[in-house]
Write a protein that holds these residues in place. Sequence first.
Motif, mmCIF file in Angstrom:
data_model
loop_
_atom_site.group_PDB
_atom_site.id
_atom_site.type_symbol
_atom_site.label_atom_id
_atom_site.label_comp_id
_atom_site.label_asym_id
_atom_site.label_seq_id
_atom_site.Cartn_x
_atom_site.Cartn_y
_atom_site.Cartn_z
ATOM 1 N N MET A 1 -40.206 55.939 126.937
ATOM 2 C CA MET A 1 -41.537 56.036 126.356
ATOM 3 C C MET A 1 -42.564 56.178 127.490
ATOM 4 N N SER A 2 -43.269 57.307 127.532
ATOM 5 C CA SER A 2 -44.252 57.519 128.584
ATOM 6 C C SER A 2 -45.531 56.755 128.259
ATOM 7 N N GLU A 3 -46.323 56.477 129.305
ATOM 8 C CA GLU A 3 -47.558 55.726 129.115
ATOM 9 C C GLU A 3 -48.529 56.459 128.194
ATOM 10 N N GLN A 4 -48.486 57.798 128.213
ATOM 11 C CA GLN A 4 -49.410 58.567 127.363
ATOM 12 C C GLN A 4 -49.104 58.384 125.887
ATOM 13 N N ASN A 5 -47.845 58.003 125.555
ATOM 14 C CA ASN A 5 -47.457 57.853 124.157
ATOM 15 C C ASN A 5 -47.580 56.422 123.649
ATOM 16 N N ILE A 6 -47.973 55.492 124.493
ATOM 17 C CA ILE A 6 -48.035 54.087 124.099
ATOM 18 C C ILE A 6 -49.341 53.795 123.357
ATOM 19 N N MET A 7 -49.209 53.264 122.139
ATOM 20 C CA MET A 7 -50.376 52.877 121.351
ATOM 21 C C MET A 7 -50.735 51.412 121.595
ATOM 22 N N VAL A 8 -49.708 50.550 121.703
ATOM 23 C CA VAL A 8 -49.924 49.114 121.918
ATOM 24 C C VAL A 8 -49.069 48.663 123.093
ATOM 25 N N GLN A 9 -49.683 47.988 124.031
ATOM 26 C CA GLN A 9 -48.947 47.404 125.154
ATOM 27 C C GLN A 9 -49.224 45.901 125.182
ATOM 28 N N VAL A 10 -48.183 45.113 124.952
ATOM 29 C CA VAL A 10 -48.276 43.649 125.001
ATOM 30 C C VAL A 10 -47.603 43.197 126.292
ATOM 31 N N SER A 11 -48.334 42.451 127.121
ATOM 32 C CA SER A 11 -47.825 42.063 128.444
ATOM 33 C C SER A 11 -47.937 40.563 128.653
ATOM 34 N N ASN A 12 -46.789 39.910 128.808
ATOM 35 C CA ASN A 12 -46.714 38.486 129.172
ATOM 36 C C ASN A 12 -47.589 37.606 128.285
ATOM 37 N N LEU A 13 -47.533 37.868 126.995
ATOM 38 C CA LEU A 13 -48.401 37.172 126.045
ATOM 39 C C LEU A 13 -47.905 35.747 125.802
ATOM 40 N N ALA A 14 -48.834 34.791 125.799
ATOM 41 C CA ALA A 14 -48.498 33.397 125.528
ATOM 42 C C ALA A 14 -49.628 32.749 124.749
ATOM 43 N N LEU A 15 -49.262 31.776 123.906
ATOM 44 C CA LEU A 15 -50.266 31.024 123.162
ATOM 45 C C LEU A 15 -49.821 29.570 123.034
ATOM 46 N N THR A 16 -50.686 28.682 123.475
ATOM 47 C CA THR A 16 -50.496 27.244 123.304
ATOM 48 C C THR A 16 -51.738 26.708 122.602
ATOM 49 N N TYR A 17 -51.533 25.844 121.601
ATOM 50 C CA TYR A 17 -52.683 25.300 120.890
ATOM 51 C C TYR A 17 -52.523 23.788 120.704
ATOM 52 N N GLN A 18 -53.630 23.163 120.394
ATOM 53 C CA GLN A 18 -53.651 21.720 120.194
ATOM 54 C C GLN A 18 -53.466 21.388 118.719
ATOM 55 N N SER A 19 -52.688 20.365 118.443
ATOM 56 C CA SER A 19 -52.526 19.860 117.080
ATOM 57 C C SER A 19 -52.655 18.343 117.114
ATOM 58 N N ALA A 20 -52.558 17.718 115.946
ATOM 59 C CA ALA A 20 -52.636 16.251 115.881
ATOM 60 C C ALA A 20 -51.496 15.598 116.645
ATOM 61 N N GLU A 21 -50.376 16.330 116.777
ATOM 62 C CA GLU A 21 -49.210 15.808 117.494
ATOM 63 C C GLU A 21 -49.259 16.128 118.986
#
Length: 252
Positions: A1-21
């Motif tokens: 897949m060439s860069e010109q054809n890429i619609m979405v690029q996800v790179s090293n995505l992370a999510l941490t959130y706070q909860s009651a625990e």
Amino acid sequence: MSEQNIMVQVSNLALTYQSAEGEIEAIRDLSFSVADGEFVSVIGPSGCGKSTLLSIIAGLLSPTAGEIRLAGDGSIGYMLQKDSLFPWRTIRRNVLLGAEIKSGGLRAAEEYADSLLKTYGLWEFRDCFPGQLSGGMRQRAALIRTLAVRPQLLLLDEAFSALDYQTRLAVADDIYSIIRREGKTAMMVTHDISEAVSLSDRVIVLTKRPAVIKSIYDIRFAAGRKSPLQCREEPEFRGYFNQIWRDIDVHV
């Protein structure tokens, strides 16, 4: 897949959130890309962060780390489990809702929306209210509403799950053909392995939380790409289904 054809690029995505625990790590180091015109499904155990991933791509949540790059103007259409049509607006007025909110030429948007209603079989129902239509027709109207603002990327979050099984099969077939005909790039979250295999060019399998990518399958059928219902009859279908079933580990 060439860069010109890429619609979405996800790179090293992370999510941490706070909860009651305390602090919860939801997503860890996800990297993948989606090509222009590709249909990609994301599947994994319940609660693994599939819908969270779509919310981050849509800009509704901010990641803890990593980045998402969208090609072109970055416009996104988001289709949810329920059609969310306003019961007091006609089908045509519902379809035009996004265009009314979005700044720009309403006349051109009306012409495009009307062409979509005519092309996809809802023109004769344009003056009906949502309560007068079947669940499948309402989902088609919801998709047309999403397409009417001309998004480059479509996000579908369990878009067929509110329908009964028989209707779900027919509507998935219907909406798939519309997305293909309109040449849209699509990402879909689903719990249904059969749905993912029959609709997708690729299937991304996530692990339980914190979600990382366990595997990515390129879905190929020897007879070529057909409708989702026809793909379910192809000999390769069962093989893909079994592999993904084992990857998800449904007993976890």
